[in-house]
Structure formats: C-alpha cells, structure tokens
Design an enzyme around this catalytic site. Structure first.
Site, short mmCIF file in Angstrom:
data_model
loop_
_atom_site.label_atom_id
_atom_site.label_comp_id
_atom_site.label_asym_id
_atom_site.label_seq_id
_atom_site.Cartn_x
_atom_site.Cartn_y
_atom_site.Cartn_z
N TYR A 128 0.85 -1.19 0.00
CA TYR A 128 0.00 0.00 0.00
C TYR A 128 0.88 1.23 0.00
O TYR A 128 1.83 1.31 0.79
CB TYR A 128 -0.92 0.03 1.23
N GLU A 131 -0.46 4.78 -0.57
CA GLU A 131 -1.25 5.99 -0.80
C GLU A 131 -0.38 7.23 -0.61
O GLU A 131 0.40 7.30 0.34
CB GLU A 131 -2.44 6.04 0.16
N ASP A 190 -5.53 13.60 -25.41
CA ASP A 190 -5.48 12.19 -25.02
C ASP A 190 -4.70 11.48 -26.12
O ASP A 190 -5.23 11.20 -27.19
CB ASP A 190 -6.92 11.66 -24.91
N THR A 197 -2.52 6.12 -22.26
CA THR A 197 -2.42 4.78 -21.71
C THR A 197 -0.98 4.34 -21.95
O THR A 197 -0.27 4.94 -22.77
CB THR A 197 -3.37 3.78 -22.40
N LYS A 219 -0.55 0.67 -25.30
CA LYS A 219 -0.82 0.60 -26.75
C LYS A 219 0.52 0.71 -27.47
O LYS A 219 1.36 -0.17 -27.33
CB LYS A 219 -1.82 1.67 -27.13
N ARG A 251 -0.76 -2.45 -18.77
CA ARG A 251 -2.06 -1.78 -18.88
C ARG A 251 -2.15 -0.69 -17.81
O ARG A 251 -2.02 -0.98 -16.62
CB ARG A 251 -3.12 -2.86 -18.66
N1 PLP Z 1 -8.22 7.15 -24.63
C1 PLP Z 1 -8.16 6.61 -25.85
C2 PLP Z 1 -7.94 7.51 -27.03
C3 PLP Z 1 -8.30 5.24 -26.02
O1 PLP Z 1 -8.26 4.72 -27.24
C4 PLP Z 1 -8.50 4.43 -24.87
C5 PLP Z 1 -8.63 2.97 -24.99
O2 PLP Z 1 -8.74 2.38 -26.00
C6 PLP Z 1 -8.58 5.05 -23.63
C7 PLP Z 1 -8.43 6.41 -23.54
C8 PLP Z 1 -8.94 4.30 -22.39
O3 PLP Z 1 -8.04 3.44 -21.90
P1 PLP Z 1 -8.45 2.37 -20.81
O4 PLP Z 1 -9.04 1.22 -21.55
O5 PLP Z 1 -7.13 2.06 -20.14
O6 PLP Z 1 -9.41 2.99 -19.84
#
Ligand code: PLP
Length: 415
Positions: free
Chosen positions: A51, A53, A198, A224, A227, A233
């Site tokens: 843990y 936090e 994002d 993320t 990918k 993950r």
């Molecule tokens: N943002 C984009 C552009 C994505 O393509 C994805 C997942 O495919 C995410 C966020 C979300 O990721 P997670 O599945 O880890 O929540």
C-alpha cells in the site's frame, strides 16, 4: 508458474490457453500490443503487496522506500521519453481514469466539453452517454469532414466559438491521420478553453518523434501505457506545472486509493525501453507496416477511410464487398486473424454492425514482422473475406496464417 499450476489449475490453464491464442493469431487490434517479458516480470512482482497511498517521500504508509524508487524512476523516465518538463502523475489505473482526474480538475458537472465524436473515432471517455463523461458534462462533438474524412479545423473553431466549451479535447481511438495540436491550441486560446490531449493511441509515435508533439501546446496530456508505448495496462497524466497539485490530489485521494505499485514498476521498465534507439526503429516500422498494408489493400481495390494513414492504424471500408464490419470480424476470426469492427465516418450501420474494420500494426511489428509479411496478411484477409462461404478455402488461409505466425514466434523478437 509452478505455484499457480499446483494451486489453481483452472486459472493456470486459462493463462496458458491465452498465451497460445496470442501466439497463434495475427493480432491486428490497433489498441493492443505484446509487452516485453521484463515488463511482465515487474508487473508480476511483490510490489503488488504494497500500500502506498500518497506520492514518493510523502506517503500515508510506512515501508515505502522501495516503491518510492520505482515511482520516482517512472516519473523521471516518463519526462525523458517525451522530452518534457510537464508535471507527471504515473498512478492512474487506466486511460479512462487518467481522463477522469483531468476532467474533475477543471470541469464542474454540466460544463461544456468539445471532443471528437465517437462515431468518427473518439473514445468512450470523450463523452459517450453511458460513460461518466457523457452523463456528467454537456458534450459537443466535432467529427471529420465528410469529403476528406479528416479533421476539419474550421468546423472545430466554429463549434468552439458557438458553444464556448470550457475544455477542448483532442485524441482518438480510430483516427488514422495526424492531429494538428498547434491549430487546436490556437482555437483553445481564442475561446479561453483548457486544451487536453489524449494521446493514448499515438504515444509511442510521439515519443519517437514520428507524430506532431502535443507538449508545449496542451495544458494536460493523458495516455495509456499499453498501446503503441508497449508497457503494462495503465494510464499516465502530464500537466503544466501550475496544475500539478490539482492533478495529484484529483488522482489520489480524488478518484483512486492505493496506487498499483507493481504496475508502476512495469511502467518504469517500459519507459526505459522507450528511451532506447530500438524503440524508435520499432515505431518507424509500425508506420512502414501500415503503409505497406494500405498499398496492398489499394491494389486489391479496397477503400481506405481518408485514403491513407499517418500512424499505426487504418480503417477499411467494406461497403464495396457488401460485408459488414461484424461479419468481417467473424470471418477473420475463423482464420485466426483478430481485428475489430469499427464505424466508418457517417456510417449508415449501427455500432454493433458497422461498415468497417480497424486494423493496427503495433502488435505484429513487435513480433518482428515487416513489409513482406504485411503483403501476405492483406492477401490472407482478402482471400478469407471473398471466400467467406468456402470452408475449404478458409481452412487453407488458416493454414497459411499458422505458417506465418510460426515463423515469428511471440516473444522471440522481444527477448
Ligand atoms: N483514450 C483513448 C484515445 C483510447 O483509445 C483508450 C482505450 O482504448 C482510452 C483512452 C482508455 O483506456 P483504458 O481502456 O485504459 O481505460
């Protein structure tokens, strides 16, 4: 996995079956990848027990000296990977939670957010009605130009002027072209909106300098790590230094409890790999591979949405061969080729059926496949789709897929 085999044979078997499935299939899902065994080792380590936090050197629990080491390494390396002095938070459990912490930091319920339409490539967390984003905020969506199937910055500007969003979000799950962050940041300035990028799908390409860079333009950048970045993950948030306290307290205690320290250790390993010259070569090959696939699809008269790709994915319009994305996904699954159905811009079919499929090259490139194999794969896809009712033909294609994957064993290239 000697303990697992003995203590829980059912879970052990499922894991072995999954490993076999990954080994035997041509993995073309654009959001997936095969992470390095070193990442798997870090993720399967004792750090899951701890843990922690809080943040390095400021924890709510004792005994955090070693988890502090990995979190500090992950933070330092994340900055190096993207060559940025933005503040970094490596704790979000997922991309969606990274986005949630950013939205909660700058928006109040019912505030307006301008983001990419899901039907044109946006992600669930960019405003789908069933996602927290769609139910909490007033979502205004931009799409792509009907003719070019690319982002139309004039349209986005008009929507921004008309709707005065508090935040504009760039980034997508199924958009094959470059995104002009500079232009979008100018629009944000004009309407006084926060600019959030994002970069989940394209983070690896950005790290390698193969896609325009959002740093310097965006107030917040989320990603993320699983990918194109090829890590475990999870999610990460970058922000301009003035938002650092807000973001940290919105991740913990705002939206999460204890961080997943084993995953953060694995993120640190993945970032170390992303700093290597081989990683840049790998990202370059991802793009070469998608270009090779597009060339071959075009030779076979398939229509590629927007006519091309600048990144790791393509969208194939199946209207001309009278197949839906759902049917194509099922047919390809029968010959061990894994893709996902995907809406194409202004699709007449429902999201459950779709007119297209999304194809990505990150995972097969991790196996060491290059341009000649891309040509073979397109060949197999085409043969399977046009012979959908011919069992003999389909089993011949499946055999060819088997031979191809056997020559590129999973993890041989990565070891
Ligand atoms: N943002 C984009 C552009 C994505 O393509 C994805 C997942 O495919 C995410 C966020 C979300 O990721 P997670 O599945 O880890 O929540």
């Amino acid at each position: 996995m000697k303990y697992l085999r003995e203590i829980d044979p059912e879970v052990f078997k499922a894991i072995i079956d999954e490993q076999k499935r990954e080994d035997e299939q041509i993995e073309l899902i654009a959001s997936e990848n095969f992470t390095h065994p070193a990442v798997l080792e870090a993720q399967g380590s004792v750090m899951t027990n701890k843990y922690a936090e809080g943040y390095p050197a400021a924890r709510w629990y004792g005994g955090c000296e070693y988890v502090d080491v990995v979190e500090s390494l992950a933070i330092k390396r994340a900055k190096e990977v993207f060559n940025t002095d933005y503040h970094v938070n490596v704790q979000p459990h997922s991309g969606t939670q990274a986005n949630m912490a950013v939205y909660f930091s700058i928006l109040k319920p019912k505030d307006t957010m301008l983001a990419m339409d899901l039907a044109c490539g946006g992600h669930l967390s960019h405003g789908h009605p069933k996602n927290f984003s769609g139910s909490l905020y007033n979502i205004v969506s931009y799409g792509v130009n009907k003719k070019t199937e690319m982002l139309d910055y004039d349209e986005i500007r008009n929507l921004a002027i008309e709707n005065k969003p508090k935040m504009i979000l760039a980034g997508a799950s199924a958009y094959p072209r470059k995104i002009n962050f500079e232009k979008l940041s100018q629009i944000c300035k004009e309407v006084k909106a926060f600019f959030v990028v994002d970069m989940a799908h394209i983070a690896g390409l950005i790290a390698a300098g193969l896609h325009p860079n959002p740093f310097g333009y965006a107030d917040f950048v989320t990603t993320t790590t699983h990918k194109t970045l090829r890590g475990p993950r999870g999610g990460v948030i970058f922000c301009r230094p003035e938002f650092s306290r807000k973001i940290d307290s919105m991740v913990f205690p705002g939206t999460q409890g204890g961080p997943l320290m084993h995953v953060i250790a694995a993120k640190a390993v993945a970032f170390k790999q992303a700093l290597s010259p081989e990683f840049k070569e790998y990202q370059l090959q991802i793009i070469k591979n998608i270009k090779a696939m597009i060339k071959e699809f075009k030779n076979r008269n398939y229509r590629i949405v927007s006519g091309d790709s600048d990144n790791h994915l393509l969208l194939l319009d199946l209207t001309s061969i009278n197949l839906s994305g759902k049917e194509a996904t099922d047919i390809l699954g029968r010959v061990n080729i894994t893709v996902n159905k995907n809406l194409i811009p202004y699709d007449k079919k429902s999201p459950f059926i779709t007119s297209g499929i999304r194809i990505g090259t990150p995972a097969i490139t991790s196996r060491g496949m290059k341009e000649p194999q891309m040509k073979d794969i397109v060949n197999y896809i085409d043969e399977a789709l046009i012979n959908k009712a011919n069992e003999q033909k389909l089993s011949e294609v499946k055999q060819k897929v088997k031979e191809l994957v056997e020559s590129f064993p999973l993890y041989k290239e990565l070891r």
